[in-house]
Every structure is written in structure tokens, then in C-alpha cells.
Design a protein around this motif. Structure first.
Motif, PDB file in Angstrom:
ATOM      1  N   VAL A 185       0.834  -1.208   0.000  1.00 42.93           N
ATOM      2  CA  VAL A 185       0.000   0.000   0.000  1.00 42.93           C
ATOM      3  C   VAL A 185       0.866   1.253   0.000  1.00 42.93           C
ATOM      4  N   MET A 186       1.894   1.281   0.839  1.00 45.04           N
ATOM      5  CA  MET A 186       2.712   2.488   0.928  1.00 45.04           C
ATOM      6  C   MET A 186       3.541   2.692  -0.338  1.00 45.04           C
ATOM      7  N   THR A 187       4.003   1.596  -0.956  1.00 46.67           N
ATOM      8  CA  THR A 187       4.740   1.733  -2.213  1.00 46.67           C
ATOM      9  C   THR A 187       3.846   2.369  -3.272  1.00 46.67           C
ATOM     10  N   ALA A 188       2.602   1.867  -3.355  1.00 44.05           N
ATOM     11  CA  ALA A 188       1.661   2.437  -4.327  1.00 44.05           C
ATOM     12  C   ALA A 188       1.420   3.921  -4.019  1.00 44.05           C
ATOM     13  N   TYR A 189       1.257   4.232  -2.749  1.00 44.42           N
ATOM     14  CA  TYR A 189       1.003   5.615  -2.337  1.00 44.42           C
ATOM     15  C   TYR A 189       2.156   6.538  -2.741  1.00 44.42           C
ATOM     16  N   PHE A 190       3.386   6.092  -2.534  1.00 41.90           N
ATOM     17  CA  PHE A 190       4.532   6.951  -2.834  1.00 41.90           C
ATOM     18  C   PHE A 190       4.794   7.067  -4.332  1.00 41.90           C
ATOM     19  N   LEU A 191       4.458   6.009  -5.083  1.00 46.36           N
ATOM     20  CA  LEU A 191       4.809   6.030  -6.505  1.00 46.36           C
ATOM     21  C   LEU A 191       3.692   6.540  -7.412  1.00 46.36           C
ATOM     22  N   PHE A 192       2.447   6.521  -6.933  1.00 45.79           N
ATOM     23  CA  PHE A 192       1.327   6.852  -7.807  1.00 45.79           C
ATOM     24  C   PHE A 192       1.437   8.239  -8.469  1.00 45.79           C
ATOM     25  N   PRO A 193       1.736   9.306  -7.728  1.00 46.25           N
ATOM     26  CA  PRO A 193       1.830  10.623  -8.390  1.00 46.25           C
ATOM     27  C   PRO A 193       2.888  10.660  -9.489  1.00 46.25           C
ATOM     28  N   LEU A 194       4.003   9.948  -9.281  1.00 49.30           N
ATOM     29  CA  LEU A 194       5.039   9.919 -10.318  1.00 49.30           C
ATOM     30  C   LEU A 194       4.540   9.152 -11.539  1.00 49.30           C
ATOM     31  N   TYR A 195       3.809   8.077 -11.260  1.00 47.93           N
ATOM     32  CA  TYR A 195       3.233   7.283 -12.339  1.00 47.93           C
ATOM     33  C   TYR A 195       2.282   8.134 -13.175  1.00 47.93           C
ATOM     34  N   VAL A 196       1.490   8.972 -12.517  1.00 46.62           N
ATOM     35  CA  VAL A 196       0.567   9.866 -13.227  1.00 46.62           C
ATOM     36  C   VAL A 196       1.340  10.815 -14.134  1.00 46.62           C
ATOM     37  N   LEU A 197       2.439  11.362 -13.632  1.00 52.60           N
ATOM     38  CA  LEU A 197       3.253  12.263 -14.465  1.00 52.60           C
ATOM     39  C   LEU A 197       3.782  11.529 -15.695  1.00 52.60           C
ATOM     40  N   LEU A 198       4.247  10.283 -15.488  1.00 55.03           N
ATOM     41  CA  LEU A 198       4.770   9.508 -16.619  1.00 55.03           C
ATOM     42  C   LEU A 198       3.666   9.223 -17.636  1.00 55.03           C
ATOM     43  N   LEU A 199       2.468   8.894 -17.122  1.00 56.18           N
ATOM     44  CA  LEU A 199       1.337   8.640 -18.023  1.00 56.18           C
ATOM     45  C   LEU A 199       1.091   9.846 -18.921  1.00 56.18           C
ATOM     46  N   ILE A 200       1.054  11.026 -18.285  1.00 57.20           N
ATOM     47  CA  ILE A 200       0.737  12.234 -19.054  1.00 57.20           C
ATOM     48  C   ILE A 200       1.867  12.567 -20.023  1.00 57.20           C
ATOM     49  N   ALA A 201       3.103  12.312 -19.603  1.00 51.00           N
ATOM     50  CA  ALA A 201       4.236  12.651 -20.454  1.00 51.00           C
ATOM     51  C   ALA A 201       4.319  11.750 -21.683  1.00 51.00           C
ATOM     52  N   PHE A 202       4.012  10.475 -21.519  1.00 46.73           N
ATOM     53  CA  PHE A 202       4.265   9.529 -22.613  1.00 46.73           C
ATOM     54  C   PHE A 202       3.010   9.015 -23.313  1.00 46.73           C
ATOM     55  N   ASN A 203       1.848   9.537 -22.958  1.00 43.60           N
ATOM     56  CA  ASN A 203       0.618   9.161 -23.646  1.00 43.60           C
ATOM     57  C   ASN A 203       0.167  10.318 -24.525  1.00 43.60           C
ATOM     58  N   PRO A 204      -0.541  10.031 -25.626  1.00 44.45           N
ATOM     59  CA  PRO A 204      -1.153  11.141 -26.379  1.00 44.45           C
ATOM     60  C   PRO A 204      -2.190  11.840 -25.490  1.00 44.45           C
ATOM     61  N   ALA A 205      -2.356  13.152 -25.713  1.00 45.43           N
ATOM     62  CA  ALA A 205      -3.220  13.953 -24.850  1.00 45.43           C
ATOM     63  C   ALA A 205      -4.637  13.413 -24.746  1.00 45.43           C
ATOM     64  N   LYS A 206      -5.125  12.756 -25.826  1.00 44.21           N
ATOM     65  CA  LYS A 206      -6.522  12.314 -25.788  1.00 44.21           C
ATOM     66  C   LYS A 206      -6.759  11.229 -24.738  1.00 44.21           C
ATOM     67  N   PHE A 207      -5.664  10.568 -24.278  1.00 47.33           N
ATOM     68  CA  PHE A 207      -5.839   9.557 -23.235  1.00 47.33           C
ATOM     69  C   PHE A 207      -5.512  10.126 -21.848  1.00 47.33           C
ATOM     70  N   THR A 208      -5.097  11.377 -21.778  1.00 42.56           N
ATOM     71  CA  THR A 208      -4.734  11.920 -20.455  1.00 42.56           C
ATOM     72  C   THR A 208      -5.520  13.186 -20.151  1.00 42.56           C
ATOM     73  N   ILE A 209      -4.950  14.354 -20.519  1.00 40.17           N
ATOM     74  CA  ILE A 209      -5.587  15.592 -20.069  1.00 40.17           C
ATOM     75  C   ILE A 209      -6.882  15.887 -20.812  1.00 40.17           C
ATOM     76  N   GLU A 210      -7.070  15.280 -21.988  1.00 43.31           N
ATOM     77  CA  GLU A 210      -8.308  15.557 -22.714  1.00 43.31           C
ATOM     78  C   GLU A 210      -9.409  14.548 -22.392  1.00 43.31           C
ATOM     79  N   ALA A 211      -9.054  13.476 -21.671  1.00 50.69           N
ATOM     80  CA  ALA A 211     -10.052  12.463 -21.324  1.00 50.69           C
ATOM     81  C   ALA A 211     -10.734  12.847 -20.017  1.00 50.69           C
TER      82      ALA A 211
END
Lengths: 269, 277
Positions: free
Chosen positions: A13-39
């Protein structure tokens, strides 16, 4: 193994908690916008990974000059902190505690003062002195954040060197200056490097003084803040990731020095 | 003068540059700021700057700052205790886990704030994706003040849990293992050992962590600025708002003086705590 189940649940649980925000940044950085900020409900997985966001950010917006400004400010802050921190840490370690303690408290207080309370009056002074929007001015003020830490690290380092070493060198006819440069500084070198790097890192991340004292010529964190408020979200995220790399590397490398006692300002012993 | 005092003098000269530096760059500006907050733009003494603050949202800014500080401290204390209690055990992958737990320290506040702004978006966002998957409706996280403040608390707690962990871990490792063995022999379970052995021995470290973080909590600025802007205001974003929007600096100096006055209470408490050790 079975009685350790609560432990493993906690770790997961704590690993997920600490890594989740970074994972979100990676998602937004490496996904096309239509799957992130535009969804509306962005999927939490990588769909069609791409480098386009990075290419766009670094070709359309100026990354280099805020990057260089941040690097020069941080380097200056490292130099100032070590230059003031070495003698102060040495002196405080050798002073009798009835004198050292109040001086230490004085330095500590500066660390507790709200940055904004110091920054607003300084801004008017800096305009007068032509230090507003300058690398030197910002570095001089940011050193306030890092100096107490540098002093603690140096004091700890010097107090681990027995006084007898110094006395012996003096008996052997060494002059005060050469005792310091030939004996104390080399022995204290790991501490000095740690103090420099930690100061560099804190300056790299610093925002309050940077946004108030250098708004026209922003450092990287301020530039990222501007990108986000202007709506260039993908640029902000791309810059954020590159901006984060040196700090993560330094944090992991300096883990040994990031002790509770330094961070708490030396109150914990 | 005692002989030890005279031996101190050369060492004082080593400390002097640092003292002069903090005097000139921290104490002098703060004092001059307090002084100028009582001046009118024409230079005479006045309390108008403080009167004007009341037209803005000073009361709300103070209240919100207190709420965020307390809320965030409670979350961080809880999570810090959880992580520290995990880290006193020996297990496979402990080294990797302890590195993961300090990662937020290596993330700039600005970057943490941006990540959380994508997690908590007004419409949609990753938190709402999760709510959606659980069959719940989406929430506008900024629809009212308490919810907005909660977002700030959560993001701030993520960034600062490692500091709590490090301080609390120092405390936990100072408790003799024998105490736990003795308690276990007496038939105490995990929870009862936590309440009767861990907590009493940790009281000092918890107090220290709370007071130190309390000071920093009052000063958080980049995080609320990026997540919620100047509304609802915290004291720091309130000062910044006045500084960047009003034509003269005097009103923002008055607001800064109030922030400094509140901080002085914390700082005094901090020093008193340090003095007792």
C-alpha cells in the motif's frame, strides 16, 4: 511467512502511495493527450506510448535558459553555503556550549521564518540595488534556506575529528592556516561535498524566493509554474520530469546524509 | 571573564560571517518589513494598512491556514508512523522500500503539486477515474472550501511524509527490543504492544516532529498556489496575492507581519522544546 501478511500489505500500500503521483506524471508525459488531459476519466495505463509531447515541449518552448539559470543559482548557493558553513560549523563545534547554543538558535530561527515574509521586503531593496531578477541576488537569498543545514553537517563533520589531531599539529609547529587547509579540510571533505550537494539540491527546488525575486527571469520551477498557469500542461509535465532527474539521483545518493536530525534542524539528537 | 570564555574568542570569528549574513539577509528585511507595514505611502505612521486587510479575507486566510496545518500534520503523523513501523522490521527488499519511502523528498514541491493537480481535477482526473471504477460518481474537488483544503492537505502530506518517517524512525530504533520481548512474553498482542510500549516511548519524538513540521506547514506556499491558487486563501498565498496585485507594497507587508507574528509563537515553542533536551 503467514504472520508477515500485515507487513507485506503495508509495504504494498505504501509503495503504491509513494509512486502513484510519479506514475501519473509519466502517463501524461508519454501518452497522447486524448488519453490523459483531454479524457474525462483518463485510463491509468499506457496506451500508444509516444515521445511527441517531449519533442513538442522542447522545440516550441525555451527550456535552456531557465535550466541554465537554475543550474547557476544552485551552484552559487552551494558555494556560498559551504563558504559560510565551513568556518561556522568549525567554530560552533569548538565554542563552549553556553555560547554555541544561542548562536545555533539564531541560525535556526532564520530557517523557520516564512520565506514570503523575508522575500517581500527584500524585493524592494533589490530593485534599488539592481539585484532584482539577477542570478547573484537570488543565490544570496536562497542561501538562507541551505545555510543552517550546511552548518549542521559541517559541525557534525568537524566534531568527529578529535581535537588532539589539531593540538598535535600545532605542537609540531604547524601554522593555524596550514592546519586548517592541510589537515581539517581534507578530513572533512566528504562532509563538505555532502553540504554542497544538499545545498545545490535545495536551491534547485526552491520556489518562494525565486518567484518573488526573479519573476521576469524565471528559474526552472518558476518556468514550470508559468507553463501550467498559461495552460501549456504538457510542456509543464515534460519540463517537470527532466527537472526532477538530478534531484532524484542526488536524493538517493545522499540518503545517508538525509537524516532526521539534519532535516529537523538539529533539534533531534 | 572566565578563562574558558577567553579561549572562545578566536572561534567566534569563524562563526561571525554566517551571523552577519543571516542578520543582513533575514533579520534586517523582516524587521524593516514590520516597520514599513506601519507606514503610509507618504511616510507617516498609520494603521490603515491593517484596517484595509480586514476588507480582504484575512480571517478566512488565518482559519484556512490553521485547518490545513492541523489536517496535514495528522495525516503525516499517521502515515509516518505506518512507514517507520514497517522499516524497523527486517524483510526482503527492505532497502528498496526505504528508498521508495524517501522519493517524495526528491520531488520538487512544484512538481508534486502538478502531479496532484492531475489526480484531482475539477472534472474527471485520475482520482475520479478510481471513483468511477468503484461505481461512484465523479466529484468536483474544488466545489467548496473544505474539499479544496483537503486536496492541499493530501498533496502536502505526500511530499512531507518522509520527514516524519525519518524522525519517527530515529525514535523507534531507540526503543530497546527487549521491551517488546518482555511484553510479548506477558501475552501482549501487536496492538497492545503498540499502545503500551511504542507510543509512550515515542512521545518525545512525535512532539518534536509535530512542532518542527508545524512551523513548515504554516509556510507552505507553492503547493496551495498551484493547486487552488489564491482562493480559498492561506496566509502565504494571501500575502502573495496582495503583493502581486496591489499598487504599493505596504498592505502585503502588513499581511506578512501578521504571518510573522503567528510564526513567532511557533518559533518560541520550538526553541523551548530544543532547550529542554
Amino acid at each position: 511467512m503467514r504472520k508477515n501478511i500485515p507487513l507485506w500489505v503495508g509495504v504494498a500500500v505504501m509503495t503504491a502511495y509513494f509512486l502513484f503521483p510519479l506514475y501519473v506524471l509519466l502517463l501524461i508525459a508519454f501518452n497522447p493527450a486524448k488519453f490523459t488531459i483531454e479524457a474525462l476519466y483518463p485510463p491509468p495505463i499506457f496506451k500508444q506510448p509516444t515521445l511527441n509531447n517531449f519533442i513538442l515541449a522542447f522545440t516550441q518552448y525555451n527550456f535552456v535558459s531557465p535550466f541554465l539559470r537554475s543550474a547557476s543559482v544552485a551552484t552559487l548557493v552551494g558555494i556560498f553555503s559551504v563558504a559560510l558553513g565551513i568556518p561556522a560549523g568549525y567554530g560552533l563545534g569548538r565554542l563552549s556550549s553556553s555560547l554555541a547554543y544561542p548562536l545555533l538558535v539564531l541560525v535556526l530561527i532564520t530557517n523557520m521564518m516564512p520565506g514570503i515574509v523575508v522575500a517581500v521586503p527584500i524585493s524592494t531593496e533589490f530593485i534599488r540595488l539592481r539585484l532584482f531578477n539577477s542570478v547573484l541576488g537570488l543565490a544570496l537569498v536562497q542561501t538562507l534556506v541551505t545555510l543552517p543545514l550546511a552548518i549542521f553537517i559541517m559541525q557534525g563533520t568537524f566534531s568527529s575529528i578529535p581535537r588532539e589531531v589539531e593540538y598535535q599539529a600545532r605542537l609540531d609547529g604547524g601554522r593555524f592556516r596550514s592546519i586548517i587547509t592541510r589537515i581539517l579540510i581534507p578530513v572533512a571533505l566528504p562532509g563538505i561535498i555532502a553540504a554542497f550537494l544538499i545545498s545545490w539540491m535545495f536551491s534547485w527546488d526552491e520556489f518562494t524566493y525565486a518567484v518573488i525575486l526573479s519573476p521576469i527571469k524565471p528559474t526552472l520551477p518558476v518556468e514550470i509554474y508559468y507553463s501550467i498557469t498559461r495552460g501549456n500542461l504538457l510542456t509543464g509535465v515534460a519540463f517537470s520530469l527532466i527537472f526532477t532527474i538530478p534531484v532524484i539521483v542526488l536524493t538517493v545518493a545522499l540518503q545517508r546524509y538525509l537524516k532526521g536530525e539534519y532535516l529537523s534542524g538539529g533539534v533531534v539528537r | 571573564m572566565k578563562p574558558t570564555d577567553r579561549r572562545d574568542i578566536p572561534y567566534l570569528f569563524f562563526v561571525l560571517p554566517a551571523i552577519i549574513y543571516v542578520g543582513y539577509f533575514a533579520f534586517y528585511p523582516s524587521f524593516s518589513g514590520v516597520y514599513r507595514s506601519f507606514l503610509s505611502p507618504h511616510g507617516g505612521f498609520t494603521l490603515n494598512n491593517y484596517d484595509e486587510l480586514l476588507y480582504y479575507n484575512l480571517g478566512a486566510a488565518i482559519l484556512n491556514t490553521v485547518i490545513v496545518s492541523f489536517g496535514a500534520l495528522i495525516i503525516q503523523l499517521f502515515l509516518g508512523l505506518v512507514v517507520a513501523s514497517i522499516l524497523v522490521w527486517e524483510f526482503r527488499g527492505k532497502k528498496l522500500f526505504s528508498t521508495v519511502t524517501i522519493i517524495p523528498m526528491g520531488i520538487a514541491t512544484v512538481v508534486a503539486a502538478i502531479a496532484y493537480s492531475f489526480i484531482f481535477e475539477p472534472r474527471g482526473g485520475y482520482a475520479n477515474t478510481l471513483m468511477h471504477a468503484l461505481g461512484l460518481g465523479g466529484i468536483n474537488w474544488y466545489s467548496n472550501t473544505p474539499l479544496s483544503l483537503l486536496v492541499v492537505m493530501i498533496a502536502d502530506s505526500w511530499k512531507n511524509t518522509p520527514i516524519f518517517t525519518l524522525i519517527l524512525l530515529a525514535g523507534l530504533s531507540s526503543i530497546p527490543r527487549d521491551l517488546y520481548h518482555a511484553a510479548a512474553l506477558d501475552g501482549a498482542g501487536v496492538l497492545s504492544r503498540f499502545v503500551h510500549v511504542t507510543l509512550p516511548n515515542m512521545r518525545k519524538f512525535i512532539a518534536i516532529a509535530l512542532i518542527i513540521r508545524g512551523v513548515q506547514e504554516f509556510n507552505i506556499f507553492a503547493l496551495p498556489l498551484i493547486l487552488i491558487g489564491e482562493h480559498p486563501p492561506l496566509l502565504t498565498t494571501f500575502v502573495y496575492d496582495l503583493y502581486s496585485t496591489s499598487p504599493t507594497v505596504y498592505i502585503s507587508l502588513a499581511a506578512a507581519t501578521i504571518l510573522l507574528a503567528l510564526m513567532t509563537v511557533f518559533i518560541a515553542l520550538n526553541i523551548a522544546m530544543g532547550g529542554r533536551r
